[in-house]
Design a protein around this motif. Structure first.
Motif, mmCIF file in Angstrom:
data_model
loop_
_atom_site.group_PDB
_atom_site.id
_atom_site.type_symbol
_atom_site.label_atom_id
_atom_site.label_comp_id
_atom_site.label_asym_id
_atom_site.label_seq_id
_atom_site.Cartn_x
_atom_site.Cartn_y
_atom_site.Cartn_z
ATOM 1 N N ALA A 76 3.738 12.808 -9.717
ATOM 2 C CA ALA A 76 2.816 11.671 -9.787
ATOM 3 C C ALA A 76 2.701 10.999 -8.419
ATOM 4 C CB ALA A 76 3.314 10.670 -10.823
ATOM 5 N N LYS A 77 1.525 10.444 -8.132
ATOM 6 C CA LYS A 77 1.304 9.704 -6.894
ATOM 7 C C LYS A 77 1.651 8.239 -7.148
ATOM 8 C CE LYS A 77 -2.402 12.788 -5.373
ATOM 9 N NZ LYS A 77 -3.839 12.894 -4.971
ATOM 10 N N VAL A 78 2.647 7.756 -6.434
ATOM 11 C CA VAL A 78 3.143 6.401 -6.681
ATOM 12 C C VAL A 78 2.903 5.524 -5.451
ATOM 13 C CG1 VAL A 78 5.114 5.037 -7.427
ATOM 14 C CG2 VAL A 78 4.900 7.405 -8.174
ATOM 15 N N CYS A 79 2.505 4.276 -5.705
ATOM 16 C CA CYS A 79 2.163 3.363 -4.613
ATOM 17 C C CYS A 79 3.377 2.905 -3.801
ATOM 18 C CB CYS A 79 1.426 2.153 -5.160
ATOM 19 S SG CYS A 79 2.299 1.312 -6.498
ATOM 20 N N LEU A 80 4.570 3.045 -4.339
ATOM 21 C CA LEU A 80 5.778 2.666 -3.610
ATOM 22 C C LEU A 80 6.381 3.912 -2.968
ATOM 23 C CD1 LEU A 80 7.763 0.374 -2.883
ATOM 24 C CD2 LEU A 80 9.095 1.038 -4.908
ATOM 25 N N VAL A 81 6.375 3.940 -1.640
ATOM 26 C CA VAL A 81 6.918 5.079 -0.894
ATOM 27 C C VAL A 81 8.363 4.759 -0.534
ATOM 28 C CG1 VAL A 81 6.664 6.548 1.141
ATOM 29 C CG2 VAL A 81 4.635 5.558 0.056
ATOM 30 N N ASP A 82 9.296 5.439 -1.186
ATOM 31 C CA ASP A 82 10.710 5.198 -0.889
ATOM 32 C C ASP A 82 11.524 6.495 -0.860
ATOM 33 O OD1 ASP A 82 10.569 5.774 -3.559
ATOM 34 O OD2 ASP A 82 11.777 4.071 -4.227
#
Length: 221
Positions: A76-82
């Motif tokens: 999934a493409k998630v807005c939080l890059v960690d």
């Protein structure tokens, strides 16, 4: 059938715990069209490794729950890059990003209007020199899940409603400039005044000459 109520934890504002971070890659004054999709306003907020971003993670989890997913879908493409590897790659490209940091990606489609931009006094900001990559901000946002059946793509994004500058800092990658310290006061010399007098006298002489020529032309009519 009654409409399902969305989890309020998806909505974050400065009043309910949106964490303060540093604005980067800001495109907040004019919408830009990326390779895919509609024109949008966008920015990212950088969080250092020692900051508490638990509220962001809870909001993302709430968006996942609202979609009916038991967990975040694979790839999934998630807005939080960690992700450690992704952050390390960015750290090699940008000196202000360090391993262990996290980056929140925010956006708003142009058709919904520009996000509201506020200064420390909650007065509207109209200039990119006042809200720039590098200053510290908080935001009013909504996290939401999505899926595209045609491409089998899924993800969680963060919609930006408004953003407030809370502290100045060194600009990152352009933005606000202050060049005053690079200049010195210049003393006006007397010779400059004499030159101005000479220029004024030459202008008066030219005007007198033109008037004489005009009078001569009148005589020929």
């Amino acid at each position: 059938m009654a409409r399902k109520e969305k989890d309020p934890a998806r909505l974050l504002t400065p009043q309910n715990g949106f964490p303060r971070g540093r604005l980067i890659w800001a495109r907040l004054f004019e919408a830009e069209k990326m390779e895919e999709g509609e024109p949008r306003f966008s920015c990212c907020i950088l969080y250092k490794a020692d900051q508490n971003i638990g509220k962001l993670r809870k909001a993302i989890a709430a968006a996942v729950k609202d979609m009916g997913w038991t967990k975040m879908p694979r790839k999934a493409k998630v807005c939080l890059v960690d992700d450690d590897r992704e952050i390390e790659d960015l750290a090699e490209e940008y000196e202000y990003i360090e391993p262990g940091d996290a980056i929140l990606k925010l956006g708003r489609l142009e058709k919904y209007g520009r996000p509201e931009l506020w200064d420390q006094n909650v007065e509207a900001i109209e200039s990119p020199t006042e809200l720039y990559s590098g200053c510290h901000v908080v935001a009013d946002v909504e996290f939401y899940g999505w899926e595209r059946v045609s491409s089998k793509a899924t993800g969680v994004s963060c919609r930006l409603n408004g953003i407030q500058k809370v502290r100045e800092d060194e600009p990152l990658g352009g933005g606000k400039l202050d060049t005053r310290k690079n200049f010195e006061e210049v003393e006006i010399e007397d010779d400059d005044d004499d030159d101005d007098d000479d220029r004024g006298e030459r202008r008066r002489s030219k005007k007198t000459s033109r008037r004489r020529d005009d009078d001569d032309d009148d005589d020929l009519i």
